[in-house]
Design a protein around this motif. Structure first.
Motif, PDB file in Angstrom:
ATOM      1  N   SER A  19      23.978  36.436  51.018  1.00  0.00           N
ATOM      2  CA  SER A  19      25.218  35.692  50.792  1.00  0.00           C
ATOM      3  C   SER A  19      25.607  35.779  49.329  1.00  0.00           C
ATOM      4  N   LEU A  20      26.878  36.062  49.099  1.00  0.00           N
ATOM      5  CA  LEU A  20      27.414  36.104  47.738  1.00  0.00           C
ATOM      6  C   LEU A  20      28.154  34.821  47.387  1.00  0.00           C
ATOM      7  N   ALA A  21      28.132  33.860  48.296  1.00  0.00           N
ATOM      8  CA  ALA A  21      28.839  32.601  48.068  1.00  0.00           C
ATOM      9  C   ALA A  21      28.147  31.797  46.985  1.00  0.00           C
ATOM     10  N   MET A  22      28.934  31.134  46.164  1.00  0.00           N
ATOM     11  CA  MET A  22      28.417  30.275  45.097  1.00  0.00           C
ATOM     12  C   MET A  22      28.405  28.842  45.614  1.00  0.00           C
ATOM     13  N   THR A  23      27.311  28.177  45.418  1.00  0.00           N
ATOM     14  CA  THR A  23      27.118  26.865  46.048  1.00  0.00           C
ATOM     15  C   THR A  23      27.247  25.689  45.106  1.00  0.00           C
ATOM     16  N   SER A  24      27.346  25.931  43.816  1.00  0.00           N
ATOM     17  CA  SER A  24      27.414  24.815  42.871  1.00  0.00           C
ATOM     18  C   SER A  24      28.367  25.137  41.746  1.00  0.00           C
ATOM     19  N   ALA A  25      28.768  24.079  41.019  1.00  0.00           N
ATOM     20  CA  ALA A  25      29.655  24.259  39.879  1.00  0.00           C
ATOM     21  C   ALA A  25      28.980  25.063  38.791  1.00  0.00           C
ATOM     22  N   ALA A  26      27.678  24.941  38.689  1.00  0.00           N
ATOM     23  CA  ALA A  26      26.943  25.713  37.688  1.00  0.00           C
ATOM     24  C   ALA A  26      27.019  27.195  37.993  1.00  0.00           C
ATOM     25  N   ASP A  27      26.947  27.536  39.294  1.00  0.00           N
ATOM     26  CA  ASP A  27      27.070  28.939  39.683  1.00  0.00           C
ATOM     27  C   ASP A  27      28.448  29.486  39.326  1.00  0.00           C
ATOM     28  N   GLU A  28      29.487  28.646  39.511  1.00  0.00           N
ATOM     29  CA  GLU A  28      30.844  29.107  39.262  1.00  0.00           C
ATOM     30  C   GLU A  28      31.090  29.386  37.787  1.00  0.00           C
ATOM     31  N   SER A  29      30.303  28.773  36.925  1.00  0.00           N
ATOM     32  CA  SER A  29      30.492  28.985  35.496  1.00  0.00           C
ATOM     33  C   SER A  29      29.876  30.282  35.014  1.00  0.00           C
ATOM     34  N   VAL A  30      29.114  30.952  35.879  1.00  0.00           N
ATOM     35  CA  VAL A  30      28.488  32.214  35.503  1.00  0.00           C
ATOM     36  C   VAL A  30      29.560  33.308  35.469  1.00  0.00           C
ATOM     37  N   ALA A  31      29.721  33.903  34.301  1.00  0.00           N
ATOM     38  CA  ALA A  31      30.750  34.927  34.153  1.00  0.00           C
ATOM     39  C   ALA A  31      30.281  36.235  34.767  1.00  0.00           C
ATOM     40  N   GLY A  32      31.178  36.946  35.386  1.00  0.00           N
ATOM     41  CA  GLY A  32      30.852  38.238  35.958  1.00  0.00           C
ATOM     42  C   GLY A  32      31.914  39.248  35.594  1.00  0.00           C
ATOM     43  N   LYS A  33      31.733  40.484  36.051  1.00  0.00           N
ATOM     44  CA  LYS A  33      32.724  41.517  35.797  1.00  0.00           C
ATOM     45  C   LYS A  33      33.947  41.312  36.682  1.00  0.00           C
ATOM     46  N   SER A  34      35.046  41.847  36.231  1.00  0.00           N
ATOM     47  CA  SER A  34      36.313  41.662  36.930  1.00  0.00           C
ATOM     48  C   SER A  34      36.250  42.171  38.367  1.00  0.00           C
ATOM     49  N   VAL A  35      36.863  41.417  39.271  1.00  0.00           N
ATOM     50  CA  VAL A  35      37.075  41.887  40.648  1.00  0.00           C
ATOM     51  C   VAL A  35      38.381  42.675  40.652  1.00  0.00           C
ATOM     52  N   GLN A  36      38.264  43.978  40.874  1.00  0.00           N
ATOM     53  CA  GLN A  36      39.430  44.848  40.793  1.00  0.00           C
ATOM     54  C   GLN A  36      40.380  44.658  41.968  1.00  0.00           C
ATOM     55  N   CYS A  37      39.830  44.541  43.172  1.00  0.00           N
ATOM     56  CA  CYS A  37      40.687  44.345  44.339  1.00  0.00           C
ATOM     57  C   CYS A  37      39.879  43.761  45.495  1.00  0.00           C
ATOM     58  N   VAL A  38      40.589  43.068  46.371  1.00  0.00           N
ATOM     59  CA  VAL A  38      40.028  42.529  47.611  1.00  0.00           C
ATOM     60  C   VAL A  38      40.917  43.039  48.736  1.00  0.00           C
TER      61      VAL A  38
ATOM     62  N   ALA B 248      30.325  48.157  45.814  1.00  0.00           N
ATOM     63  CA  ALA B 248      31.336  47.335  46.481  1.00  0.00           C
ATOM     64  C   ALA B 248      30.712  46.767  47.743  1.00  0.00           C
ATOM     65  N   TYR B 249      31.373  45.759  48.340  1.00  0.00           N
ATOM     66  CA  TYR B 249      30.775  45.057  49.467  1.00  0.00           C
ATOM     67  C   TYR B 249      31.799  44.837  50.575  1.00  0.00           C
ATOM     68  N   LEU B 250      31.321  44.968  51.801  1.00  0.00           N
ATOM     69  CA  LEU B 250      32.050  44.496  52.970  1.00  0.00           C
ATOM     70  C   LEU B 250      31.447  43.153  53.331  1.00  0.00           C
ATOM     71  N   VAL B 251      32.245  42.085  53.251  1.00  0.00           N
ATOM     72  CA  VAL B 251      31.709  40.738  53.441  1.00  0.00           C
ATOM     73  C   VAL B 251      32.571  39.973  54.439  1.00  0.00           C
ATOM     74  N   SER B 252      31.988  38.920  54.991  1.00  0.00           N
ATOM     75  CA  SER B 252      32.755  37.997  55.828  1.00  0.00           C
ATOM     76  C   SER B 252      33.538  37.061  54.927  1.00  0.00           C
ATOM     77  N   HIS B 253      34.386  36.251  55.511  1.00  0.00           N
ATOM     78  CA  HIS B 253      35.188  35.321  54.712  1.00  0.00           C
ATOM     79  C   HIS B 253      34.353  34.216  54.088  1.00  0.00           C
ATOM     80  N   THR B 254      33.130  34.051  54.547  1.00  0.00           N
ATOM     81  CA  THR B 254      32.239  33.044  53.953  1.00  0.00           C
ATOM     82  C   THR B 254      31.309  33.647  52.910  1.00  0.00           C
ATOM     83  N   GLY B 255      31.364  34.973  52.702  1.00  0.00           N
ATOM     84  CA  GLY B 255      30.562  35.607  51.671  1.00  0.00           C
ATOM     85  C   GLY B 255      29.321  36.316  52.155  1.00  0.00           C
ATOM     86  N   SER B 256      29.078  36.379  53.457  1.00  0.00           N
ATOM     87  CA  SER B 256      27.905  37.083  53.985  1.00  0.00           C
ATOM     88  C   SER B 256      28.133  38.591  53.892  1.00  0.00           C
TER      89      SER B 256
END
Length: 677
Positions: free
Chosen positions: A528-547, A566-574
């Motif tokens: 899962s690529l989903a972020m579960t906490s506010a602390a996780d959301e503060s982690v900076a990452g590289k730009s998402v070019q497109c979805v 790149a990743y093929l994921v579900s709408h929940t991040g799996s």
């Protein structure tokens, strides 16, 4: 060349959407939930068969199903038959109708039976008339006929008795004609005098022709006329609605690829025209079967000669081919280059937005190298434009509207056919517009901006309806997504330079999931690529070019970060699939690193994922397996015309194996968009 803004925005009727933005919600656009009776389907088929002249087939269907027609197929038909006294045809037609469905009154049917029997008797067919009377006596006896007798008393008598009495009166009168020349009432029949008793055809001694007219008029008023080509029209409207609402992504026109000698310069014009005509004849649209997955069919059948079961080769019949070579080049003016591009949904043009503010639609007949001159505004050299660089494009599902966004924060909505500006949202954002999307029914437009917000605008309300706030950097991608299932729901998906993808509730604008695809390492399927906490959301990452939302598999999307994966994921991040680059390169730093992905698109069937890399490669992944099927190493140079120029965007044709690439590198002397085939 002049520009045109086509005056003030045209008016789109307000549907009552002018309410407070905080209370506005967007409903999921689905086809109206109507109950369609199977009997109505049978009636439509009967009508279609009758229109095609297959009367026997229509009769057989009616007899076997027991379902009558809802009306006649031609206006004035019954009235004309009645006027001519063709009662056998009238009765046969009435027999095929559903009297209750048509609202046909029994008294009117009885009038037809009565008139046919009376005219048989008038033609001296007494035996046939009495036989017909006996056959329909039950229907006639359900009604009574009024008769006035001497003394002014009104009595009731059975309809059959009334008819029989008049038949006997006529028979007696005709028998007297041979034995006496006494004066009797007459009526004209075929130019000669014909003896009839008083009130034979009706009260007040009505004539036969007038009685025919009365019955014919009553029939034409009582029985509806089914619209011509009703079944065909309904099917066309259903397909158009599904295409309009984006619910028909798998049904598309299948085109044969162009011949390998398309590039031959010495081919004469006659041969070119002949080839184009033959290509049009090979154009197919399968309404009955919808999507035909030929590869799956081959696997079920165990393969066919020359193609093994399960073979996903580009040579398999009907499979989308991987692009390999340059096809044509669109050249822009000096110091001008493409910022965005998109094909029209029917493939009738390629729309580009450039840094000089021009919006141009290119003609497929010229391999997209010339403008479409069938559009009156382009023929008049009046090009659609903004006052600033056009950075974003979107086309409605039905291809009638074009949305554009510019670097000064303005959004415009145009009508493609005539170039009129339907809506103009000045200061739609505080920053440049970087992406746009239409809702399925084209009643709303979604925009993403460098001000880190997404906003939804109502085209009828002519204002912003809601704002999606949560990212902390540029929005690079935004789109509407309808979640399939028993209760469809509307989502908004946005990708940002802050390294996250956010999934929003399209109705409440609440953030449902935050996905970070850029900080994870060694991601495997099922993670899962989903972020579960506010602390996780503060982690900076590289730009998402497109979805990129995809329809196969359902309820999934491709996320392309500025990273070598790149990743093929579900709408929940799996994670459903991982697309990794499997080669390395040196960047002059002494460190052997993989080059990042910078742009991507998918083929119409979602079979292929095309990715442009930082070092000028084009990678083609099989979405089903995640494997690289093709690498074009000179893609960056061939597309931009310059070494080390970064590809800024990819666009795929809606039903052909045709891929476009372009660069907005500021070092280019003259921009261009190259199509690959």
């Amino acid at each position: 060349m002049t520009s045109v803004d086509k005056g003030s925005p045209a008016v789109i009727p307000d549907d009552g959407a002018g309410q407070d933005a905080t209370a506005t919600s967007t409903t999921v656009i689905t086809p109206p939930q109507l109950t369609i009776e199977s009997s109505d389907i049978l009636r439509l088929i009967q009508h279609h068969l009758t229109e095609c002249g297959l009367h026997g087939a229509a009769r057989a269907l009616r007899e076997e199903s027991g379902v009558g027609a809802a009306g006649v197929h031609r206006s004035g038909l019954l009235r004309a038959w009645a006027r001519e006294g063709r009662w056998a045809d009238v009765l046969e037609c009435l027999e095929g109708l559903d009297a209750e469905r048509c609202g046909l009154q029994p008294s009117l049917v009885a009038d037809v039976h009565e008139m046919s029997i009376l005219e048989l008797t008038d033609s001296a067919e007494f035996d046939l008339a009495f036989a017909a009377l006996r056959l329909c006596s039950d229907e006639l006896d359900e009604l009574s006929a009024k008769s006035v007798v001497e003394g002014g008393l009104e009595i009731q008598e059975r309809r059959t008795a009334s008819i029989e009495r008049r038949i006997n009166a006529l028979a007696s009168l005709r028998s007297l004609q041979h034995g006496t020349s006494a004066a009797v009432p007459t009526t004209k029949k075929g130019g000669s005098a014909s003896l009839i008793p008083p009130d034979y055809y009706g009260p007040n001694n009505i004539s036969r022709q007038k009685r025919r007219e009365e019955i014919g008029k009553a029939l034409s008023e009582a029985i509806a006329v089914v619209p011509s080509s009703r079944l065909t029209s309904l099917l066309q409207q259903a397909v158009k609605w599904q295409a309009h609402t984006g619910q028909l992504p798998q049904v598309r026109e299948l085109w044969d690829d162009e011949e390998s000698n398309d590039d031959a310069e010495d081919e004469d014009k006659a041969k070119k025209k002949k080839r184009k005509r033959s290509k049009k004849r090979r154009k197919k649209f399968d309404l009955v079967l919808g999507e035909v997955d030929i590869l799956a069919a081959l696997e079920e059948a165990g393969g066919i000669e020359g193609v093994a079961a399960g073979d996903s080769s580009k040579n398999a019949p009907g499979a989308e081919k991987i692009v390999r070579d340059p096809y044509s080049t669109i050249k822009f003016g000096k110091k001008s280059f493409a910022e965005c591009a998109q094909f029209l949904p029917d493939g009738s043009g390629l729309v580009t937005g450039s840094c000089d503010g021009f919006i141009e639609i290119w003609d497929p007949e010229s391999r997209y190298t010339n403008l479409r001159l069938d559009l009156p505004y382009q023929k008049a050299d009046e090009i659609l434009m903004h006052d600033a660089a056009v950075l974003a494009l979107a086309v409605s599902n039905d291809g009638t509207m074009l949305g554009t966004g510019s670097s000064d924060g303005m959004v415009k909505v145009w009508k493609v056919d005539d170039g009129k500006c339907l809506r103009q949202f000045e200061n739609a954002h505080r920053g440049a517009i970087s992406c746009l999307a239409f809702s399925a029914d084209a009643s709303h437009v979604l925009s993403g901006s460098h001000d880190s917000t997404c906003r939804e605008f109502g085209l009828r309300a002519s204002r912003m309806l809601k704002e999606f706030r949560g990212h902390n950097s540029y929005i690079n991608s935004c789109s509407y997504v309808t979640v399939e299932g028993s209760s469809p729901s509307l989502l908004v998906v946005s990708g940002s330079a802050d390294g996250t993808v956010r999934v929003w509730d399209g109705r409440s604008a609440e953030c449902m999931h935050v996905i970070n695809p850029t900080t994870a390492s060694q991601v495997t399927v099922g993670a899962s690529l989903a972020m579960t906490s506010a602390a996780d959301e503060s982690v900076a990452g590289k730009s998402v070019q497109c979805v990129i939302p995809v329809h196969t598999p359902p309820n999934s999307m491709v996320i392309v970060p500025r990273a070598p994966h790149a990743y093929l994921v579900s709408h929940t991040g799996s994670v459903l699939r991982v697309f990794n680059r499997d080669d390395t390169r040196g960047r002059g730093s002494g460190i052997d690193e993989k080059a990042d992905f910078i742009a991507a698109t998918v083929s119409p069937s979602n079979k292929w994922l095309y990715v442009a890399t930082e070092d000028g490669l084009l990678l083609c992944f099989d979405v089903a397996t995640g494997k690289i099927e093709k690498t074009i190493r000179d893609f960056g140079v061939e597309t931009s015309g310059k070494e080390n120029a970064e590809i800024s965007g990819l666009v795929h044709h809606v039903h052909k194996s045709l891929l476009g690439g372009y660069s907005n590198d500021k070092g280019l002397k003259r921009g261009r968009l190259v199509l690959w085939k």
